[in-house]
Design a protein around this motif. Structure first.
Motif, PDB file in Angstrom:
ATOM      1  N   TYR A  60       0.834  -1.197   0.000  1.00 47.13           N
ATOM      2  CA  TYR A  60       0.000   0.000   0.000  1.00 47.13           C
ATOM      3  C   TYR A  60       0.866   1.242   0.000  1.00 47.13           C
ATOM      4  O   TYR A  60       2.030   1.200   0.416  1.00 47.13           O
ATOM      5  CB  TYR A  60      -0.914   0.004   1.232  1.00 47.13           C
ATOM      6  CG  TYR A  60      -1.982  -1.050   1.153  1.00 47.13           C
ATOM      7  CD1 TYR A  60      -3.219  -0.770   0.599  1.00 47.13           C
ATOM      8  CD2 TYR A  60      -1.745  -2.346   1.610  1.00 47.13           C
ATOM      9  CE1 TYR A  60      -4.196  -1.742   0.503  1.00 47.13           C
ATOM     10  CE2 TYR A  60      -2.712  -3.329   1.525  1.00 47.13           C
ATOM     11  CZ  TYR A  60      -3.945  -3.012   0.964  1.00 47.13           C
ATOM     12  OH  TYR A  60      -4.907  -3.980   0.864  1.00 47.13           O
ATOM     13  N   GLN A  61       0.304   2.338  -0.482  1.00 46.82           N
ATOM     14  CA  GLN A  61       0.999   3.616  -0.480  1.00 46.82           C
ATOM     15  C   GLN A  61       0.034   4.728  -0.096  1.00 46.82           C
ATOM     16  O   GLN A  61      -1.176   4.570  -0.230  1.00 46.82           O
ATOM     17  CB  GLN A  61       1.607   3.908  -1.847  1.00 46.82           C
ATOM     18  CG  GLN A  61       0.568   4.229  -2.921  1.00 46.82           C
ATOM     19  CD  GLN A  61       1.195   4.441  -4.277  1.00 46.82           C
ATOM     20  OE1 GLN A  61       1.959   3.603  -4.748  1.00 46.82           O
ATOM     21  NE2 GLN A  61       0.866   5.557  -4.898  1.00 46.82           N
ATOM     22  N   TYR A  62       0.606   5.834   0.399  1.00 47.58           N
ATOM     23  CA  TYR A  62      -0.224   6.979   0.770  1.00 47.58           C
ATOM     24  C   TYR A  62      -0.733   7.686  -0.479  1.00 47.58           C
ATOM     25  O   TYR A  62      -0.058   7.740  -1.504  1.00 47.58           O
ATOM     26  CB  TYR A  62       0.572   7.959   1.640  1.00 47.58           C
ATOM     27  CG  TYR A  62       0.685   7.502   3.068  1.00 47.58           C
ATOM     28  CD1 TYR A  62      -0.391   7.634   3.937  1.00 47.58           C
ATOM     29  CD2 TYR A  62       1.845   6.924   3.541  1.00 47.58           C
ATOM     30  CE1 TYR A  62      -0.298   7.193   5.252  1.00 47.58           C
ATOM     31  CE2 TYR A  62       1.948   6.488   4.845  1.00 47.58           C
ATOM     32  CZ  TYR A  62       0.865   6.624   5.696  1.00 47.58           C
ATOM     33  OH  TYR A  62       0.953   6.193   6.995  1.00 47.58           O
ATOM     34  N   SER A  63      -1.952   8.216  -0.358  1.00 48.11           N
ATOM     35  CA  SER A  63      -2.584   8.950  -1.442  1.00 48.11           C
ATOM     36  C   SER A  63      -3.419  10.077  -0.850  1.00 48.11           C
ATOM     37  O   SER A  63      -3.789  10.044   0.328  1.00 48.11           O
ATOM     38  CB  SER A  63      -3.485   8.009  -2.254  1.00 48.11           C
ATOM     39  OG  SER A  63      -4.124   8.715  -3.292  1.00 48.11           O
ATOM     40  N   LEU A  64      -3.714  11.059  -1.683  1.00 51.24           N
ATOM     41  CA  LEU A  64      -4.609  12.127  -1.247  1.00 51.24           C
ATOM     42  C   LEU A  64      -6.022  11.579  -1.157  1.00 51.24           C
ATOM     43  O   LEU A  64      -6.379  10.650  -1.883  1.00 51.24           O
ATOM     44  CB  LEU A  64      -4.570  13.285  -2.251  1.00 51.24           C
ATOM     45  CG  LEU A  64      -3.229  13.995  -2.399  1.00 51.24           C
ATOM     46  CD1 LEU A  64      -3.288  14.976  -3.563  1.00 51.24           C
ATOM     47  CD2 LEU A  64      -2.850  14.705  -1.126  1.00 51.24           C
ATOM     48  N   PRO A  65      -6.855  12.166  -0.288  1.00 52.61           N
ATOM     49  CA  PRO A  65      -8.245  11.708  -0.238  1.00 52.61           C
ATOM     50  C   PRO A  65      -8.925  11.960  -1.589  1.00 52.61           C
ATOM     51  O   PRO A  65      -8.510  12.852  -2.324  1.00 52.61           O
ATOM     52  CB  PRO A  65      -8.870  12.541   0.881  1.00 52.61           C
ATOM     53  CG  PRO A  65      -7.940  13.659   1.136  1.00 52.61           C
ATOM     54  CD  PRO A  65      -6.590  13.239   0.647  1.00 52.61           C
ATOM     55  N   PRO A  66      -9.954  11.193  -1.929  1.00 55.55           N
ATOM     56  CA  PRO A  66     -10.581  11.293  -3.249  1.00 55.55           C
ATOM     57  C   PRO A  66     -10.984  12.716  -3.643  1.00 55.55           C
ATOM     58  O   PRO A  66     -10.784  13.118  -4.768  1.00 55.55           O
ATOM     59  CB  PRO A  66     -11.812  10.390  -3.141  1.00 55.55           C
ATOM     60  CG  PRO A  66     -11.459   9.415  -2.069  1.00 55.55           C
ATOM     61  CD  PRO A  66     -10.565  10.155  -1.117  1.00 55.55           C
ATOM     62  N   GLU A  67     -11.520  13.495  -2.731  1.00 57.11           N
ATOM     63  CA  GLU A  67     -11.962  14.838  -3.103  1.00 57.11           C
ATOM     64  C   GLU A  67     -10.805  15.758  -3.444  1.00 57.11           C
ATOM     65  O   GLU A  67     -10.988  16.787  -4.065  1.00 57.11           O
ATOM     66  CB  GLU A  67     -12.834  15.470  -2.013  1.00 57.11           C
ATOM     67  CG  GLU A  67     -12.120  15.767  -0.703  1.00 57.11           C
ATOM     68  CD  GLU A  67     -12.128  14.604   0.275  1.00 57.11           C
ATOM     69  OE1 GLU A  67     -11.629  14.779   1.392  1.00 57.11           O
ATOM     70  OE2 GLU A  67     -12.612  13.520  -0.069  1.00 57.11           O
ATOM     71  N   MET A  68      -9.573  15.397  -3.057  1.00 60.48           N
ATOM     72  CA  MET A  68      -8.420  16.217  -3.407  1.00 60.48           C
ATOM     73  C   MET A  68      -7.803  15.782  -4.725  1.00 60.48           C
ATOM     74  O   MET A  68      -6.990  16.485  -5.294  1.00 60.48           O
ATOM     75  CB  MET A  68      -7.380  16.179  -2.292  1.00 60.48           C
ATOM     76  CG  MET A  68      -7.856  16.877  -1.028  1.00 60.48           C
ATOM     77  SD  MET A  68      -6.597  16.939   0.240  1.00 60.48           S
ATOM     78  CE  MET A  68      -5.527  18.218  -0.418  1.00 60.48           C
ATOM     79  N   ASN A  69      -8.165  14.616  -5.220  1.00 60.95           N
ATOM     80  CA  ASN A  69      -7.644  14.124  -6.493  1.00 60.95           C
ATOM     81  C   ASN A  69      -8.512  14.601  -7.649  1.00 60.95           C
ATOM     82  O   ASN A  69      -8.888  13.837  -8.523  1.00 60.95           O
ATOM     83  CB  ASN A  69      -7.576  12.591  -6.491  1.00 60.95           C
ATOM     84  CG  ASN A  69      -6.395  12.084  -5.704  1.00 60.95           C
ATOM     85  OD1 ASN A  69      -5.351  12.703  -5.684  1.00 60.95           O
ATOM     86  ND2 ASN A  69      -6.573  10.952  -5.059  1.00 60.95           N
ATOM     87  N   PHE A  70      -8.865  15.871  -7.650  1.00 61.67           N
ATOM     88  CA  PHE A  70      -9.715  16.406  -8.695  1.00 61.67           C
ATOM     89  C   PHE A  70      -8.903  16.760  -9.935  1.00 61.67           C
ATOM     90  O   PHE A  70      -7.694  16.906  -9.881  1.00 61.67           O
ATOM     91  CB  PHE A  70     -10.481  17.625  -8.197  1.00 61.67           C
ATOM     92  CG  PHE A  70      -9.596  18.696  -7.610  1.00 61.67           C
ATOM     93  CD1 PHE A  70      -8.909  19.572  -8.423  1.00 61.67           C
ATOM     94  CD2 PHE A  70      -9.460  18.828  -6.244  1.00 61.67           C
ATOM     95  CE1 PHE A  70      -8.093  20.555  -7.889  1.00 61.67           C
ATOM     96  CE2 PHE A  70      -8.640  19.802  -5.701  1.00 61.67           C
ATOM     97  CZ  PHE A  70      -7.962  20.675  -6.528  1.00 61.67           C
ATOM     98  N   ASN A  71      -9.596  16.909 -11.036  1.00 58.77           N
ATOM     99  CA  ASN A  71      -8.955  17.294 -12.271  1.00 58.77           C
ATOM    100  C   ASN A  71      -8.756  18.807 -12.259  1.00 58.77           C
ATOM    101  O   ASN A  71      -9.705  19.571 -12.405  1.00 58.77           O
ATOM    102  CB  ASN A  71      -9.813  16.852 -13.450  1.00 58.77           C
ATOM    103  CG  ASN A  71      -9.147  17.125 -14.767  1.00 58.77           C
ATOM    104  OD1 ASN A  71      -8.526  18.172 -14.968  1.00 58.77           O
ATOM    105  ND2 ASN A  71      -9.288  16.198 -15.681  1.00 58.77           N
TER     106      ASN A  71
END
Length: 149
Positions: A60-71
């Motif tokens: 696993y790796q760290y990622s931004l929360p879904p709402e921050m992964n916007f276009n």
């Protein structure tokens, strides 16, 4: 390093690197001459609401929360269409005028996009001052922003 600057750097690291453990953050920051404890990183992860997602290399790796992964391009385009008033350049400076209350959001999106031609960005209520690295890059950036309108 201030918390806001550290959070911005952590966000960039999550987008550019495979960060699997809190210690990875600590090690990468130390390589860049920034001393930080694992406890501080732990607090940052909670405040930034980073999540762990499956990694392509396994684990696993760290990622931004879904709402921050916007276009970002879509958001920039929508905001420029809705709030754009004018744009002008002078040497390496670009100023974008917006409807009142929209410039801060525009500046934030521009900074988040990490355009290579940008040295810095200052936002007010209805204007964003973008400092580019050269006059040519200011012209390139102006054309890029006009394409969103």
């Amino acid at each position: 390093m201030k918390k806001k600057e550290r959070h911005h750097l952590l966000k960039q690291l999550v987008q550019q690197e495979t960060i699997q453990k809190q210690e990875d953050f600590v090690d990468i920051l130390l390589e860049r001459g920034i001393e930080v404890t694992q406890a501080t990183i732990s607090r940052d992860i909670k405040e930034m609401q980073l999540i762990k997602v499956p990694s392509q290399s396994g684990g696993y790796q760290y990622s931004l929360p879904p709402e921050m992964n916007f276009n970002i391009s879509k958001k920039l385009s929508r905001l420029m269409k809705d709030a754009f008033v004018s744009i002008d350049t002078q040497k390496e400076f670009v100023i974008i005028k917006t409807l009142p209350g929209n410039a801060f959001a525009l500046g934030t999106l521009i900074e988040t996009a990490n355009y290579e031609e940008i040295f810095g960005c200052i936002s007010g209520d209805n204007s964003v001052l973008i400092i580019c690295r050269s006059e040519d890059q200011a012209d390139t950036f102006q054309r890029r922003m006009i394409s969103f309108v």
